[in-house]
Design a protein around this motif. Structure first.
Motif, PDB file in Angstrom:
ATOM      1  N   UNK B 178     -34.706  19.416 -29.096  1.00  0.00           N
ATOM      2  CA  UNK B 178     -35.957  20.401 -29.946  1.00  0.00           C
ATOM      3  C   UNK B 178     -35.829  20.057 -31.594  1.00  0.00           C
ATOM      4  N   UNK B 179     -35.173  19.790 -32.328  1.00  0.00           N
ATOM      5  CA  UNK B 179     -35.617  19.718 -33.812  1.00  0.00           C
ATOM      6  C   UNK B 179     -36.780  18.359 -33.455  1.00  0.00           C
ATOM      7  N   UNK B 180     -35.918  17.690 -33.437  1.00  0.00           N
ATOM      8  CA  UNK B 180     -36.697  16.103 -32.638  1.00  0.00           C
ATOM      9  C   UNK B 180     -38.079  16.389 -32.684  1.00  0.00           C
ATOM     10  N   UNK B 181     -38.873  17.292 -31.954  1.00  0.00           N
ATOM     11  CA  UNK B 181     -40.120  17.695 -31.112  1.00  0.00           C
ATOM     12  C   UNK B 181     -40.737  19.329 -32.081  1.00  0.00           C
ATOM     13  N   UNK B 182     -40.172  19.306 -32.825  1.00  0.00           N
ATOM     14  CA  UNK B 182     -40.553  20.239 -34.114  1.00  0.00           C
ATOM     15  C   UNK B 182     -41.237  19.814 -35.131  1.00  0.00           C
ATOM     16  N   UNK B 183     -39.949  18.290 -35.942  1.00  0.00           N
ATOM     17  CA  UNK B 183     -40.716  17.999 -37.167  1.00  0.00           C
ATOM     18  C   UNK B 183     -41.807  16.961 -35.711  1.00  0.00           C
ATOM     19  N   UNK B 184     -41.451  16.368 -35.202  1.00  0.00           N
ATOM     20  CA  UNK B 184     -43.450  15.442 -34.384  1.00  0.00           C
ATOM     21  C   UNK B 184     -44.281  16.177 -35.192  1.00  0.00           C
ATOM     22  N   UNK B 185     -44.521  17.423 -34.991  1.00  0.00           N
ATOM     23  CA  UNK B 185     -45.199  17.864 -34.447  1.00  0.00           C
ATOM     24  C   UNK B 185     -45.973  18.539 -36.491  1.00  0.00           C
ATOM     25  N   UNK B 186     -45.187  18.481 -36.760  1.00  0.00           N
ATOM     26  CA  UNK B 186     -44.898  18.678 -38.453  1.00  0.00           C
ATOM     27  C   UNK B 186     -45.754  17.390 -39.279  1.00  0.00           C
ATOM     28  N   UNK B 187     -45.391  16.097 -38.760  1.00  0.00           N
ATOM     29  CA  UNK B 187     -45.853  14.975 -39.078  1.00  0.00           C
ATOM     30  C   UNK B 187     -47.085  15.101 -39.545  1.00  0.00           C
ATOM     31  N   UNK B 188     -47.603  14.136 -40.973  1.00  0.00           N
ATOM     32  CA  UNK B 188     -48.494  14.524 -41.696  1.00  0.00           C
ATOM     33  C   UNK B 188     -49.677  13.856 -41.468  1.00  0.00           C
TER      34      UNK B 188
END
Lengths: 205, 205
Positions: B178-188
């Protein structure tokens, strides 16, 4: 043991870096906050090595000469900087370090520490940022316009960062940053590097 | 609106992909599960378009010919595959899609969909994986040894993935994903792409 990560949290003035950082500190107690070096006089209750590393101007100049700072800047006649040694030692102990810093400073850190995780904190919109700057209530129109111009210039530097986190709501922004930290620990390259180090260590043993 | 992400969850046989995926499905209801196409006969209660897209052999061959599948494989005389169209439509609607698939299939998906997020689920150790395979209790020593050899070969394919998630404990593994999914949405890069699309859309309007 895997090395820790250097997390660099930056963003335009007025975006709420300080507030997000202090809430994050409360939520995630294993995150170590980078301690800055400064030439300014300690205030009452400030402890050397906890709040700041207090240095003389001569000591600070020496740190610059030895390339012992990841970045430094002068502000109202005093020097401030990020000692590389504190960051290196904390990461080597397996702990993550977070560094809250303005946009230009973050780019200097990136030159010396490209393996860091660079997070850009964004306002929900430029209008919202203006509201926040106006909301402080201490500035006249000219100062506010100047700040907005600077903020817009700073926003364009987002391209040098790894992640963009919108600070629409503090808890949501903190959750995103925590997710980024967890995800970065799961990156395949870091995992394989950790595995390799484990093997090297066990071969040596 | 930002496009969704294709999350590909893979890993060696016996690592617990299915269990992790079903717990994740429960925890994160906005994640859409990729629906496979198959030529096998529907079982009682299975619904076309929900459990599978049920196809004749001729229809399936036609999908292969039209390059309408991200990957496909034959298993016990039946074809199974991942229709690209379902994935594309769901992502275009702004939703994330998760695809649970074995290691070789995931690499085929990567050829056709390199912008996906590829997560490799790992056992805490090879010993632990053996315990899990033995634990099923249905296999003899030869089969177990063969499976372990295959698993070790599959483990080496981790280098083609973006993330490594250790399945030491199901809730912890789900939290990491779930953290990976959230982080990937935040990729610049994704953020800037979304911004650009927004501007293009408003210019057209």
């Amino acid at each position: 043991m895997n090395k820790g990560l250097l997390i660099v949290l930056s963003g335009p003035s007025g975006v709420g870096k300080g507030t997000v950082c202090s809430v994050l500190r409360h939520k995630q107690s294993d995150l170590v906050y980078s301690v800055s070096a400064t030439t300014r006089t300690p205030r009452q209750g400030e402890i050397d090595g906890i709040n700041y590393f207090f240095k003389t101007r001569e000591q600070f100049q020496d740190m610059i000469a030895r390339d012992a700072l990841l970045e430094h800047a002068e502000y109202v006649g005093n020097f401030y900087g990020t000692p590389r040694d504190f960051v290196d030692r904390t990461l080597a102990s397996g702990k993550d370090v977070i560094l809250e810093i303005e946009v230009q400073g973050a780019l200097k850190v990136k030159e010396k520490f490209p393996e860091g995780v660079f997070i850009f904190l964004l306002p929900p919109s430029l209008d919202e940022l203006k509201q926040r700057i106006v909301g402080r209530g201490t500035e006249n129109a000219e100062v506010i316009n100047h700040r907005m111009t600077v903020a817009e210039q700073e926003m364009s530097l987002i391209r040098y960062y790894d992640y963009a986190v919108v600070n629409d709501e503090i808890d949501a922004a903190c959750h995103r940053i925590q997710s980024i930290i967890t995800a970065e620990h799961c990156r395949k390259d870091r995992f394989l590097a950790g595995l390799e180090e484990m093997q090297t260590t066990s071969e040596k043993a």
